[in-house]
Scaffold this active site. Sequence first.
Site, mmCIF file in Angstrom:
data_model
loop_
_atom_site.group_PDB
_atom_site.id
_atom_site.type_symbol
_atom_site.label_atom_id
_atom_site.label_comp_id
_atom_site.label_asym_id
_atom_site.label_seq_id
_atom_site.Cartn_x
_atom_site.Cartn_y
_atom_site.Cartn_z
ATOM 1 N N LYS A 52 0.849 -1.205 0.000
ATOM 2 C CA LYS A 52 0.000 0.000 0.000
ATOM 3 C C LYS A 52 0.884 1.254 0.000
ATOM 4 O O LYS A 52 0.640 2.200 -0.748
ATOM 5 C CB LYS A 52 -0.939 -0.023 1.220
ATOM 6 C CG LYS A 52 -2.021 -1.094 1.094
ATOM 7 C CD LYS A 52 -2.764 -1.350 2.399
ATOM 8 C CE LYS A 52 -3.693 -2.547 2.238
ATOM 9 N NZ LYS A 52 -4.380 -2.929 3.490
ATOM 10 N N GLN A 96 -4.343 -1.690 9.693
ATOM 11 C CA GLN A 96 -4.242 -3.031 9.114
ATOM 12 C C GLN A 96 -4.797 -4.069 10.092
ATOM 13 O O GLN A 96 -4.395 -4.109 11.256
ATOM 14 C CB GLN A 96 -2.771 -3.336 8.767
ATOM 15 C CG GLN A 96 -2.568 -4.621 8.002
ATOM 16 C CD GLN A 96 -3.206 -4.601 6.616
ATOM 17 O OE1 GLN A 96 -3.127 -3.615 5.894
ATOM 18 N NE2 GLN A 96 -3.864 -5.695 6.261
ATOM 19 N N ASP A 119 -10.848 2.714 4.403
ATOM 20 C CA ASP A 119 -11.122 1.274 4.321
ATOM 21 C C ASP A 119 -12.625 1.006 4.253
ATOM 22 O O ASP A 119 -13.046 -0.111 3.920
ATOM 23 C CB ASP A 119 -10.528 0.544 5.540
ATOM 24 C CG ASP A 119 -9.215 -0.164 5.215
ATOM 25 O OD1 ASP A 119 -8.958 -0.411 4.019
ATOM 26 O OD2 ASP A 119 -8.459 -0.464 6.149
#
Length: 292
Positions: A52, A96, A119
């Site tokens: 990412k 994460q 997200d």
Amino acid sequence: MLVLDGKIASKAVKETLTEATKELIELGKRPPHLAAVLVGSDGASETYVASKVRTCEEIGFQSTLVRFEDTTTEEELLAKIEDLNNDNNIDGILVQLPLPKQISEQKVISKINPDKDVDGFHPISVGRLVQGMETFIPATPYGIMLMLEHFKLSTKGRHAVVIGRSNIVGRPMSILLSSNLLYGNCTVTICHSHTPNLADITRSADIIVAALGRPGFIKEDMVKEGAIVFDVGITRVDDTTAAKGYRIKGDVEYAGVSKKASAISPVPGGVGLMTIAGLMKNTMDAYNRRQK
Ligand code: NAP
């Protein structure tokens, strides 16, 4: 048979974002800025976060990687998120997953400012998605929608079977495919570990999204001739012949299923790359919304 190549489709998304970022810089503005929070040193999580951050660099976005030990407390993590929420130079925040067991994922997700929730896991983002409002779409389902669009695969009126009902993949995927969207309007069946006669259901599918995390689960005899198959699964399977000691396997037995499918995404090189593309698009959207 069409290979739904994530390299090709994600390259197109990244090129558009790179161009848009260049234009911002030429106008004297700062680029979009993503903050990624990584707790602990799980190998898979390290790999995902690294790719990412690398993609941010490729596109010209700014990125900040915030690392915590796996012994970090929930309070410390929540305090950091508060700082990132209040930092005007940060447009998007991702934490994460999974998190160590002493930390509540739900509390952490809910702490992120919904305007920076790239997200798309915050309850407000999910509520907006369900109601068809502008939102951040979770990156993996978003990536699949971008793939449908890139390869112009018609979905209207088709039967889509989504296997897996997680908050990050299966459930939002089922909502998107059933929504009144250009690449939606499917009749959707969502399956999980308590679904009986799963093979009968998958055999009636025009579109299959396999997101269960069971390597090679979908076999040739479970798929109708001409079906479109998205393989979301990523499982590390031990393999002493591989340089890293493992191989990445998808949920679909590619060799057999690709003989019947009209289109199929490979693993690796399929949905995983589109997931990062979806995240990058969300980061640009967060930036643009915050500039308004
Ligand atoms: P998850 O939270 O573990 O959910 C798995 C889902 O599959 C659950 O709903 C489970 O049912 C269902 N399931 C498990 N075994 C089943 C079976 N035998 N038959 C039918 N359904 C079954 O997993 P996830 O986070 O959604 O991830 C799924 C897979 O996608 C994993 O391999 C993950 O690594 C991968 N993934 C890939 C990407 C990407 O970028 N490509 C992104 C995210 C995840 P129950 O609800 O009944 O337990």
